[in-house]
Design a protein around this motif. Structure first.
Motif, PDB file in Angstrom:
ATOM      1  N   GLU A   1       0.759  -1.057  -0.075  1.00 28.22           N
ATOM      2  CA  GLU A   1       0.018  -0.021  -0.163  1.00 28.22           C
ATOM      3  C   GLU A   1       0.787   1.158   0.015  1.00 28.22           C
ATOM      4  OE1 GLU A   1      -2.113  -0.661   3.678  1.00 28.22           O
ATOM      5  OE2 GLU A   1      -3.542  -1.967   2.895  1.00 28.22           O
ATOM      6  N   VAL A   2       2.229   1.059   0.416  1.00 31.12           N
ATOM      7  CA  VAL A   2       2.971   2.226   0.581  1.00 31.12           C
ATOM      8  C   VAL A   2       4.246   2.015  -0.373  1.00 31.12           C
ATOM      9  CG1 VAL A   2       4.345   3.903   2.002  1.00 31.12           C
ATOM     10  CG2 VAL A   2       2.174   2.821   2.817  1.00 31.12           C
ATOM     11  N   SER A   3       4.820   0.957  -0.105  1.00 35.28           N
ATOM     12  CA  SER A   3       6.051   0.684  -0.668  1.00 35.28           C
ATOM     13  C   SER A   3       6.369  -0.758  -0.817  1.00 35.28           C
ATOM     14  CB  SER A   3       7.229   1.200   0.074  1.00 35.28           C
ATOM     15  OG  SER A   3       8.473   1.119  -0.589  1.00 35.28           O
ATOM     16  N   ALA A   4       6.804  -1.337  -1.755  1.00 33.92           N
ATOM     17  CA  ALA A   4       7.220  -2.739  -2.098  1.00 33.92           C
ATOM     18  C   ALA A   4       8.538  -3.150  -1.419  1.00 33.92           C
ATOM     19  CB  ALA A   4       7.366  -3.123  -3.468  1.00 33.92           C
ATOM     20  N   LEU A   5       8.618  -4.216  -0.799  1.00 37.23           N
ATOM     21  CA  LEU A   5      10.050  -4.534  -0.250  1.00 37.23           C
ATOM     22  C   LEU A   5      11.188  -4.336  -0.952  1.00 37.23           C
ATOM     23  CD1 LEU A   5      11.520  -5.768   2.317  1.00 37.23           C
ATOM     24  CD2 LEU A   5      10.841  -8.052   1.389  1.00 37.23           C
ATOM     25  N   GLU A   6      10.829  -4.795  -2.630  1.00 35.29           N
ATOM     26  CA  GLU A   6      12.246  -4.522  -3.414  1.00 35.29           C
ATOM     27  C   GLU A   6      12.369  -3.062  -3.464  1.00 35.29           C
ATOM     28  OE1 GLU A   6      10.346  -6.455  -6.634  1.00 35.29           O
ATOM     29  OE2 GLU A   6       9.073  -5.040  -7.056  1.00 35.29           O
ATOM     30  N   THR A   7      11.561  -2.150  -3.055  1.00 39.32           N
ATOM     31  CA  THR A   7      11.950  -0.725  -3.458  1.00 39.32           C
ATOM     32  C   THR A   7      12.569  -0.621  -2.203  1.00 39.32           C
ATOM     33  OG1 THR A   7       9.714  -0.340  -4.900  1.00 39.32           O
ATOM     34  CG2 THR A   7      11.057   1.679  -3.531  1.00 39.32           C
ATOM     35  N   ASP A   8      12.237  -1.066  -0.824  1.00 34.46           N
ATOM     36  CA  ASP A   8      12.782  -0.560   0.205  1.00 34.46           C
ATOM     37  C   ASP A   8      14.292  -1.386   0.395  1.00 34.46           C
ATOM     38  OD1 ASP A   8      10.814   0.571   1.517  1.00 34.46           O
ATOM     39  OD2 ASP A   8       9.817  -1.336   2.108  1.00 34.46           O
ATOM     40  N   ALA A   9      14.561  -2.348  -0.423  1.00 33.09           N
ATOM     41  CA  ALA A   9      15.752  -3.079  -0.474  1.00 33.09           C
ATOM     42  C   ALA A   9      16.798  -2.206  -1.251  1.00 33.09           C
ATOM     43  CB  ALA A   9      15.813  -4.475  -1.230  1.00 33.09           C
ATOM     44  N   ARG A  10      16.401  -1.547  -2.071  1.00 31.24           N
ATOM     45  CA  ARG A  10      17.296  -0.594  -3.014  1.00 31.24           C
ATOM     46  C   ARG A  10      17.739   0.448  -2.014  1.00 31.24           C
ATOM     47  NH1 ARG A  10      13.526  -1.766  -7.313  1.00 31.24           N
ATOM     48  NH2 ARG A  10      12.216  -0.041  -7.027  1.00 31.24           N
ATOM     49  N   ALA A  11      16.937   1.191  -1.338  1.00 33.67           N
ATOM     50  CA  ALA A  11      17.116   2.147  -0.177  1.00 33.67           C
ATOM     51  C   ALA A  11      18.114   1.712   0.622  1.00 33.67           C
ATOM     52  CB  ALA A  11      15.740   2.637   0.488  1.00 33.67           C
ATOM     53  N   MET A  12      17.933   0.263   1.217  1.00 40.93           N
ATOM     54  CA  MET A  12      19.018  -0.212   1.869  1.00 40.93           C
ATOM     55  C   MET A  12      20.363  -0.405   1.436  1.00 40.93           C
ATOM     56  SD  MET A  12      16.695  -3.338   3.389  1.00 40.93           S
ATOM     57  CE  MET A  12      15.143  -3.115   4.089  1.00 40.93           C
ATOM     58  N   ALA A  13      20.407  -0.666   0.123  1.00 38.26           N
ATOM     59  CA  ALA A  13      21.782  -0.736  -0.533  1.00 38.26           C
ATOM     60  C   ALA A  13      22.306   0.471  -0.663  1.00 38.26           C
ATOM     61  CB  ALA A  13      21.559  -1.189  -2.149  1.00 38.26           C
ATOM     62  N   HIS A  14      21.368   1.826  -0.739  1.00 40.78           N
ATOM     63  CA  HIS A  14      22.158   3.134  -0.793  1.00 40.78           C
ATOM     64  C   HIS A  14      22.582   3.381   0.503  1.00 40.78           C
ATOM     65  CE1 HIS A  14      22.283   7.559  -1.233  1.00 40.78           C
ATOM     66  NE2 HIS A  14      21.367   7.532  -0.103  1.00 40.78           N
ATOM     67  N   LEU A  15      21.868   3.137   1.556  1.00 41.87           N
ATOM     68  CA  LEU A  15      22.239   3.123   2.909  1.00 41.87           C
ATOM     69  C   LEU A  15      23.709   2.603   3.267  1.00 41.87           C
ATOM     70  CD1 LEU A  15      22.087   4.380   5.947  1.00 41.87           C
ATOM     71  CD2 LEU A  15      20.704   2.509   6.459  1.00 41.87           C
TER      72      LEU A  15
END
Length: 294
Positions: A233-247
């Protein structure tokens, strides 16, 4: 005289927390008996009106309710199972820190010795005891909790979690998880910003705002976990994983420890590999809910 007997209470264990518990009971007007291996720790409480029992057995017999707060569960069993200290006929409220398995075993141990038993966890520092800010969790039979709640209320905000004696310890562990996770996340962000000359005090208000915002997501995420359905509803896990890679990349480039973000990303990667990349972040409960293969 009967009222005095009905409201009397014993506290065994007079470390900083035990002294705070006994002090709050005295302040609330409850006749309080205390006992500790080192008797001198009771001096201040005796001066305030507490009765110092000569033995642990005498302390147990002095009141229908005994609150015990010692170093560990082994010490509880040693104190209450030795000599004349059998707890037969009393209600024990054990506020000693331990595991849920230890709590359940202690309930069985107490039951075999004729005692009623409530396990508990103090979610507060000693100076807060006796105020509404001191949250004290209890688990065990509801009837035993309700019978003694008028006395326990003197200690702070008391909450009964359920009949399972292990629940207070489990909630304690879950609370520690939240505490350390929030603090570690803040420290990770602080370490990053310090590389650009930003002081921790400058970052803290922004971090508070983020933490409060994330906390607001929890009820909705909990509903997804309980239903077993995780629509993005807000964000898919695969999108979050890309942000984690950035961190991870940002941390490594700044010369900051990246173990924490790498750990989080590794869990997300496993979930994505299992086919959950299009679902929302709480789907990671399946990773948290199983032990990591060695």
């Amino acid at each position: 005289m009967n009222n005095r007997t009905e409201t009397s209470v014993t506290v065994i264990g007079l470390g900083l927390m035990g002294q705070a518990l006994a002090g709050a009971l005295l302040k609330a007007g409850h006749p309080t008996t205390v006992w500790n291996r080192t008797a001198s720790k009771a001096d201040r409480l005796v001066a305030e009106g507490a009765h110092l029992a000569p033995t642990a057995g005498d302390a147990l017999r002095a009141s229908p309710l005994t609150i015990i707060c010692v170093t560990d569960y082994r010490a509880v069993h040693e104190l209450l199972g030795a000599g004349d200290a059998e707890p037969d006929g009393t209600t024990l409220v054990n506020l000693t820190s331990g595991t849920s398995a230890q709590a359940r075993e202690s309930a069985r141990w107490a039951g075999k010795r004729g005692a009623r038993y409530l396990d508990g966890a103090v979610m507060a520092v000693p100076p807060a005891i006796g105020t509404a800010e001191a949250v004290i969790l209890h688990s065990g039979p509801q009837a035993d909790f309700e019978e003694h709640k008028p006395i326990l209320d003197a200690l702070g905000t008391v909450i009964h979690l359920g009949a399972d004696h292990g629940l207070a310890s489990l909630y304690d562990a879950a609370g520690l998880t939240m505490m350390w996770s929030v603090l570690n996340a803040w420290l990770q962000g602080t370490a990053l910003l310090r590389t650009a000359g930003v002081e921790a005090a400058a970052y803290a208000p922004f971090a508070q705002q983020i933490a409060a915002g994330v906390a607001g997501w929890l009820p909705g995420y909990a509903a997804q976990i309980d239903s077993g359905s995780f629509p993005a509803e807000v964000s898919a896990l695969e999108t979050d994983a890309r942000a984690m890679a950035h961190l991870v990349e940002e941390s490594e480039a700044a010369g900051v420890n990246a173990e924490l973000p790498r750990l989080i990303k590794a869990m997300a990667d496993r979930s994505i590999a299992a086919g959950h990349g299009g679902e929302q972040y709480p789907v990671l409960i399946e990773e948290f809910g199983r032990p990591r293969a060695r």
